[in-house]
Design a protein around this motif. Structure first.
Motif, short mmCIF file in Angstrom:
data_model
loop_
_atom_site.label_atom_id
_atom_site.label_comp_id
_atom_site.label_asym_id
_atom_site.label_seq_id
_atom_site.Cartn_x
_atom_site.Cartn_y
_atom_site.Cartn_z
N LEU A 86 -97.77 -6.13 -57.03
CA LEU A 86 -98.11 -4.87 -56.36
C LEU A 86 -97.02 -4.48 -55.36
O LEU A 86 -96.62 -3.31 -55.27
CB LEU A 86 -99.46 -4.99 -55.65
CG LEU A 86 -100.71 -4.99 -56.53
CD1 LEU A 86 -101.91 -5.48 -55.72
CD2 LEU A 86 -100.98 -3.59 -57.07
N GLU A 87 -96.56 -5.46 -54.60
CA GLU A 87 -95.51 -5.21 -53.62
C GLU A 87 -94.24 -4.70 -54.29
O GLU A 87 -93.48 -3.92 -53.69
CB GLU A 87 -95.20 -6.50 -52.85
CG GLU A 87 -96.32 -6.94 -51.93
CD GLU A 87 -96.03 -8.29 -51.28
OE1 GLU A 87 -95.03 -8.94 -51.66
OE2 GLU A 87 -96.81 -8.71 -50.40
N LYS A 88 -94.02 -5.11 -55.54
CA LYS A 88 -92.83 -4.69 -56.29
C LYS A 88 -93.05 -3.40 -57.08
O LYS A 88 -92.19 -2.98 -57.85
CB LYS A 88 -92.39 -5.81 -57.23
CG LYS A 88 -91.86 -7.05 -56.53
CD LYS A 88 -90.57 -6.74 -55.78
CE LYS A 88 -89.97 -7.97 -55.13
NZ LYS A 88 -88.71 -7.66 -54.40
N GLY A 89 -94.22 -2.78 -56.89
CA GLY A 89 -94.46 -1.49 -57.51
C GLY A 89 -95.16 -1.49 -58.85
O GLY A 89 -95.32 -0.45 -59.48
N ILE A 90 -95.62 -2.66 -59.33
CA ILE A 90 -96.35 -2.73 -60.59
C ILE A 90 -97.76 -2.19 -60.37
O ILE A 90 -98.42 -2.51 -59.38
CB ILE A 90 -96.41 -4.17 -61.12
CG1 ILE A 90 -95.00 -4.73 -61.32
CG2 ILE A 90 -97.21 -4.23 -62.43
CD1 ILE A 90 -94.18 -3.99 -62.35
N HIS A 91 -98.26 -1.39 -61.32
CA HIS A 91 -99.60 -0.84 -61.15
C HIS A 91 -100.44 -0.95 -62.43
O HIS A 91 -101.45 -0.26 -62.57
CB HIS A 91 -99.53 0.62 -60.69
CG HIS A 91 -98.81 1.52 -61.64
ND1 HIS A 91 -97.46 1.75 -61.55
CD2 HIS A 91 -99.25 2.24 -62.69
CE1 HIS A 91 -97.10 2.59 -62.51
NE2 HIS A 91 -98.17 2.89 -63.21
N ILE A 92 -100.06 -1.85 -63.34
CA ILE A 92 -100.87 -2.12 -64.53
C ILE A 92 -101.06 -3.64 -64.62
O ILE A 92 -100.08 -4.39 -64.64
CB ILE A 92 -100.21 -1.61 -65.83
CG1 ILE A 92 -99.83 -0.13 -65.70
CG2 ILE A 92 -101.15 -1.81 -67.02
CD1 ILE A 92 -98.99 0.38 -66.86
N PHE A 93 -102.32 -4.07 -64.69
CA PHE A 93 -102.61 -5.50 -64.73
C PHE A 93 -103.67 -5.81 -65.78
O PHE A 93 -104.68 -5.11 -65.88
CB PHE A 93 -103.10 -5.99 -63.36
CG PHE A 93 -102.06 -5.87 -62.29
CD1 PHE A 93 -101.09 -6.85 -62.12
CD2 PHE A 93 -102.01 -4.76 -61.46
CE1 PHE A 93 -100.12 -6.74 -61.14
CE2 PHE A 93 -101.05 -4.63 -60.47
CZ PHE A 93 -100.09 -5.62 -60.31
N ASP A 94 -103.45 -6.87 -66.53
CA ASP A 94 -104.44 -7.37 -67.47
C ASP A 94 -105.37 -8.32 -66.73
O ASP A 94 -104.96 -9.05 -65.83
CB ASP A 94 -103.77 -8.13 -68.62
CG ASP A 94 -102.92 -7.24 -69.50
OD1 ASP A 94 -102.83 -6.03 -69.23
OD2 ASP A 94 -102.36 -7.76 -70.49
#
Length: 300
Positions: free
Chosen positions: A222-230
């Motif tokens: 999240l801190e690195k900007g990812i916004h899709i998680f399984d």
């Protein structure tokens, strides 16, 4: 800390979870009910089944019947894993609009899991991904063993990125990076994401929780900007390479984290818990979610 305002959860329990869960030989009707319950929870993306050989993965037999019978909620993406052209033809025949393909960053794992090399997996996909895209299908690519392999050991981040870039060049809309044996730590996540230069909206993270690092890994993602998680309801699934180890990160635990961070996800926890209770009851299993266990025990 600036978190993403909104996150998409890809619920993988009905496919990745059930196929790895011992004794999960559920009827079509039971799998349909599970997916329908999940659809009502607010989840926008569900991995509903796969068209692999029923001899190899009996738990996924008759996935086309599952798709035909689920109540397809508007706005929900129902995806099916397609290993080859035959699987694509099944998806095409049943009007499925979202498919996934699966390969690895480890040559040894790819050979043992799919009985082909990484290059041969690309060749298989090239037979149908262009057709899928031409017909308006959405295509997701999975890359397994992103940190370590049970056969090869450490996997170089650049190798992972190269596999992902090849899948993107072939037409995949999104790449799911899978920590298949759940050994990654936040530093591993940082090392990988610093090398992956393609757009963040095309990246998804798929963490297993074998060593209890999944939530920490999601937080740094999240801190690195990812916004899709399984994630998998009730932590469905397992790790066949570590006896007794837990598998997928539990969806309930991910939702609890996002609630605490004030990140929008659109999922109703109570509805999700209904689906979890249903599947846990069918499989006579204890929930793999720490949050679910706490809520069931009256902790608030």
């Amino acid at each position: 800390m600036l978190w993403p305002k909104q996150v998409k959860i890809v619920e993988v329990g009905p496919r990745d979870g059930l196929q790895a869960e011992r004794g999960a030989m559920l009827s079509v009707a039971a799998r349909v009910k599970l997916i329908d319950l999940l659809s009502e929870s607010g989840l926008q993306s569900l991995e509903a089944g796969s068209f692999v050989s029923s001899k190899s993965i009996p738990a996924m037999a008759n996935s086309e019947d599952v798709f035909d019978k689920i109540q397809k909620k508007p706005g929900v993406d129902y995806a099916f894993l397609v290993p080859n052209f035959k699987g694509f033809e099944i998806a095409q025949h049943h009007g499925i609009k979202s498919i996934s393909v699966f390969t690895a960053a480890s040559e040894a794992f790819c050979q043992r899991n799919t009985k082909c090399s990484i290059q041969e997996s690309f060749e298989r996909f090239s037979e149908f991904i262009p057709l899928a895209k031409a017909q308006g299908m959405r295509v997701r690519g999975y890359v397994s063993c992103i940190f370590r392999c049970p056969y090869e050991g450490y996997i170089q981040p650049q190798k992972v990125v190269q596999v992902a870039e090849t899948l993107l060049d072939m037409g995949c809309d999104e790449i799911a990076f899978g920590d298949t044996i759940g050994v990654g730590t936040p530093q591993d996540v940082i090392a990988l994401l610093e090398r992956a230069t393609f757009p963040k909206e095309k990246m998804a993270m798929h963490f297993h929780d074998t060593y209890g690092m999944a939530i920490a890994n999601i937080t740094v993602s999240l801190e690195k900007g990812i916004h899709i998680f399984d994630a998998s309801l009730s932590g469905l699934g397992g790790c066949p390479y570590a006896e007794g180890a837990s598998g997928n990160v539990a969806t309930e635990d991910v939702i609890y984290l996002l609630n605490g961070l004030g990140v929008d996800h659109g999922v109703n926890m109570n509805k999700l818990m209904e689906a979890s209770a249903y599947i846990d009851g069918l499989l006579s299993r204890k929930s793999g979610s720490k949050v679910a266990l706490a809520l069931q025990g009256g902790c608030v």
